[in-house]
Scaffold this motif. Structure first.
Motif, mmCIF file in Angstrom:
data_model
loop_
_atom_site.group_PDB
_atom_site.id
_atom_site.type_symbol
_atom_site.label_atom_id
_atom_site.label_comp_id
_atom_site.label_asym_id
_atom_site.label_seq_id
_atom_site.Cartn_x
_atom_site.Cartn_y
_atom_site.Cartn_z
ATOM 1 N N ILE A 93 17.913 -35.968 -5.567
ATOM 2 C CA ILE A 93 17.253 -37.229 -5.205
ATOM 3 C C ILE A 93 15.936 -36.950 -4.493
ATOM 4 C CG2 ILE A 93 17.442 -39.276 -3.737
ATOM 5 C CD1 ILE A 93 20.482 -39.245 -4.449
ATOM 6 N N GLY A 94 15.946 -35.990 -3.586
ATOM 7 C CA GLY A 94 14.718 -35.629 -2.880
ATOM 8 C C GLY A 94 13.637 -35.144 -3.827
ATOM 9 N N CYS A 95 14.010 -34.277 -4.754
ATOM 10 C CA CYS A 95 13.033 -33.763 -5.724
ATOM 11 C C CYS A 95 12.488 -34.884 -6.606
ATOM 12 C CB CYS A 95 13.657 -32.675 -6.589
ATOM 13 S SG CYS A 95 13.902 -31.119 -5.725
ATOM 14 N N ALA A 96 13.358 -35.778 -7.031
ATOM 15 C CA ALA A 96 12.910 -36.886 -7.878
ATOM 16 C C ALA A 96 11.945 -37.800 -7.130
ATOM 17 C CB ALA A 96 14.112 -37.683 -8.379
ATOM 18 N N LEU A 97 12.278 -38.115 -5.888
ATOM 19 C CA LEU A 97 11.398 -38.982 -5.103
ATOM 20 C C LEU A 97 10.057 -38.315 -4.812
ATOM 21 C CD1 LEU A 97 13.957 -40.529 -2.587
ATOM 22 C CD2 LEU A 97 12.878 -41.649 -4.556
ATOM 23 N N VAL A 98 10.100 -37.047 -4.452
ATOM 24 C CA VAL A 98 8.851 -36.323 -4.182
ATOM 25 C C VAL A 98 8.026 -36.207 -5.455
ATOM 26 C CG1 VAL A 98 7.895 -34.065 -3.539
ATOM 27 C CG2 VAL A 98 9.706 -35.087 -2.171
ATOM 28 N N LEU A 99 8.680 -35.931 -6.576
ATOM 29 C CA LEU A 99 7.955 -35.823 -7.839
ATOM 30 C C LEU A 99 7.268 -37.133 -8.193
ATOM 31 C CD1 LEU A 99 7.250 -34.071 -10.327
ATOM 32 C CD2 LEU A 99 9.309 -34.976 -11.401
ATOM 33 N N ALA A 100 7.978 -38.232 -8.053
ATOM 34 C CA ALA A 100 7.390 -39.531 -8.386
ATOM 35 C C ALA A 100 6.227 -39.872 -7.455
ATOM 36 C CB ALA A 100 8.466 -40.624 -8.315
ATOM 37 N N ALA A 101 6.451 -39.750 -6.162
ATOM 38 C CA ALA A 101 5.412 -40.121 -5.198
ATOM 39 C C ALA A 101 4.206 -39.182 -5.276
ATOM 40 C CB ALA A 101 5.991 -40.120 -3.787
ATOM 41 N N ALA A 102 4.467 -37.885 -5.314
ATOM 42 C CA ALA A 102 3.359 -36.929 -5.335
ATOM 43 C C ALA A 102 2.593 -36.995 -6.646
ATOM 44 C CB ALA A 102 3.883 -35.515 -5.098
ATOM 45 N N SER A 103 3.278 -37.209 -7.751
ATOM 46 C CA SER A 103 2.595 -37.322 -9.037
ATOM 47 C C SER A 103 1.626 -38.495 -9.036
ATOM 48 C CB SER A 103 3.598 -37.508 -10.173
ATOM 49 O OG SER A 103 4.421 -36.395 -10.296
ATOM 50 N N LEU A 104 2.104 -39.626 -8.548
ATOM 51 C CA LEU A 104 1.230 -40.809 -8.483
ATOM 52 C C LEU A 104 0.064 -40.592 -7.532
ATOM 53 C CD1 LEU A 104 3.869 -43.676 -8.479
ATOM 54 C CD2 LEU A 104 2.232 -43.137 -10.282
ATOM 55 N N ALA A 105 0.352 -39.998 -6.392
ATOM 56 C CA ALA A 105 -0.714 -39.778 -5.403
ATOM 57 C C ALA A 105 -1.767 -38.811 -5.930
ATOM 58 C CB ALA A 105 -0.110 -39.250 -4.100
ATOM 59 N N VAL A 106 -1.330 -37.715 -6.511
ATOM 60 C CA VAL A 106 -2.280 -36.733 -7.036
ATOM 61 C C VAL A 106 -3.077 -37.333 -8.193
ATOM 62 C CG1 VAL A 106 -2.470 -34.511 -8.245
ATOM 63 C CG2 VAL A 106 -0.973 -34.731 -6.255
ATOM 64 N N ALA A 107 -2.395 -38.030 -9.089
ATOM 65 C CA ALA A 107 -3.090 -38.639 -10.232
ATOM 66 C C ALA A 107 -4.119 -39.667 -9.759
ATOM 67 C CB ALA A 107 -2.084 -39.285 -11.184
ATOM 68 N N GLN A 108 -3.752 -40.495 -8.788
ATOM 69 C CA GLN A 108 -4.694 -41.496 -8.280
ATOM 70 C C GLN A 108 -5.884 -40.839 -7.587
ATOM 71 O OE1 GLN A 108 -4.736 -44.835 -8.892
ATOM 72 N NE2 GLN A 108 -3.084 -44.219 -10.273
ATOM 73 N N LEU B 117 1.215 -30.507 -11.125
ATOM 74 C CA LEU B 117 0.954 -30.007 -9.775
ATOM 75 C C LEU B 117 2.101 -30.355 -8.823
ATOM 76 C CD1 LEU B 117 -2.871 -30.717 -9.380
ATOM 77 C CD2 LEU B 117 -1.738 -28.515 -9.753
ATOM 78 N N SER B 118 2.641 -31.542 -8.967
ATOM 79 C CA SER B 118 3.766 -31.953 -8.116
ATOM 80 C C SER B 118 5.007 -31.122 -8.418
ATOM 81 C CB SER B 118 4.074 -33.433 -8.318
ATOM 82 O OG SER B 118 2.959 -34.207 -7.968
ATOM 83 N N ALA B 119 5.267 -30.861 -9.685
ATOM 84 C CA ALA B 119 6.421 -30.042 -10.059
ATOM 85 C C ALA B 119 6.262 -28.618 -9.520
ATOM 86 C CB ALA B 119 6.591 -30.021 -11.578
ATOM 87 N N LEU B 120 5.050 -28.088 -9.602
ATOM 88 C CA LEU B 120 4.801 -26.750 -9.045
ATOM 89 C C LEU B 120 5.010 -26.739 -7.531
ATOM 90 C CD1 LEU B 120 1.671 -25.645 -11.109
ATOM 91 C CD2 LEU B 120 4.000 -24.742 -11.274
ATOM 92 N N ALA B 121 4.560 -27.787 -6.860
ATOM 93 C CA ALA B 121 4.737 -27.874 -5.410
ATOM 94 C C ALA B 121 6.225 -27.960 -5.042
ATOM 95 C CB ALA B 121 3.979 -29.076 -4.859
ATOM 96 N N ILE B 122 6.988 -28.699 -5.816
ATOM 97 C CA ILE B 122 8.433 -28.799 -5.570
ATOM 98 C C ILE B 122 9.091 -27.441 -5.784
ATOM 99 C CG2 ILE B 122 10.598 -29.772 -6.452
ATOM 100 C CD1 ILE B 122 8.994 -32.372 -6.948
#
Length: 168
Positions: free
Chosen positions: A20-35, A58-63
């Motif tokens: 759950i943590g990885c999924a939430l971080v992936l979603a939030a970080a992906s959107l933030a980085v893309a924006q 980039l978010s997946a690599l960070a995770i």
């Protein structure tokens, strides 16, 4: 790798928290980085697919980096243990035909690899409540036990180490 007992409840709770943590971080970080990338590098066309994709990568690599950095944290102990056990069992199953043939010829290392594989699989399946194939595993274990007795061997999964797979 030595097989160690795992508390199923704790393992499940920690595994779910990590997922759950990885999924939430992936979603939030992906959107933030893309924006951020879209704001920094505006494009005249309306498609920002490449920035969105780069945000996900980039978010997946960070995770992945974060999980690797904290892999020795006590919270991840059971999750990392199961992940490493699955890797070891996968290495054995890639060479399973050769190992089984060598075991039938009386090769002690092959029998130890099978013993470790059966014990590790049993533990994984119990942790994941995958009891459908336990009967099949019991048959294979009984066959291995008869083979070891026939060759006068005592098999302990603790004696297995990965270097035993080299000849196969």
């Amino acid at each position: 790798m030595k097989l160690t007992p795992i508390d199923k409840t704790r393992y499940r709770r920690h595994l779910n928290a990590v997922f759950i943590g990885c999924a939430l971080v992936l979603a939030a970080a992906s959107l933030a980085v893309a924006q951020l990338l879209i704001a920094l590098f505006p494009s005249p066309d309306d498609s920002h697919f490449h920035w969105n994709l780069l945000g996900v990568v980039l978010s997946a690599l960070a995770i992945g980096w974060g999980l690797d950095k904290f892999r020795h944290h006590p919270f991840l102990a059971e999750v990392v243990y199961v992940w490493e056990l699955k890797q070891r069992l996968n290495k054995i199953s890639r060479k399973l035909r050769s190992i089984e043939a060598a075991a039938r010829r009386g090769d002690k290392n092959a029998m130890l690899a099978l013993q470790f594989s059966y014990a590790g699989s049993r533990q994984l399946w119990q942790l994941d409540d995958n009891t459908l194939v336990m009967d099949e595993l019991a048959v294979k274990q009984a066959e291995l036990d008869r083979l070891a007795e026939q060759h006068g061997l005592v098999l302990d999964p603790e004696d297995y180490h990965e270097q035993m797979l080299a000849p196969f």
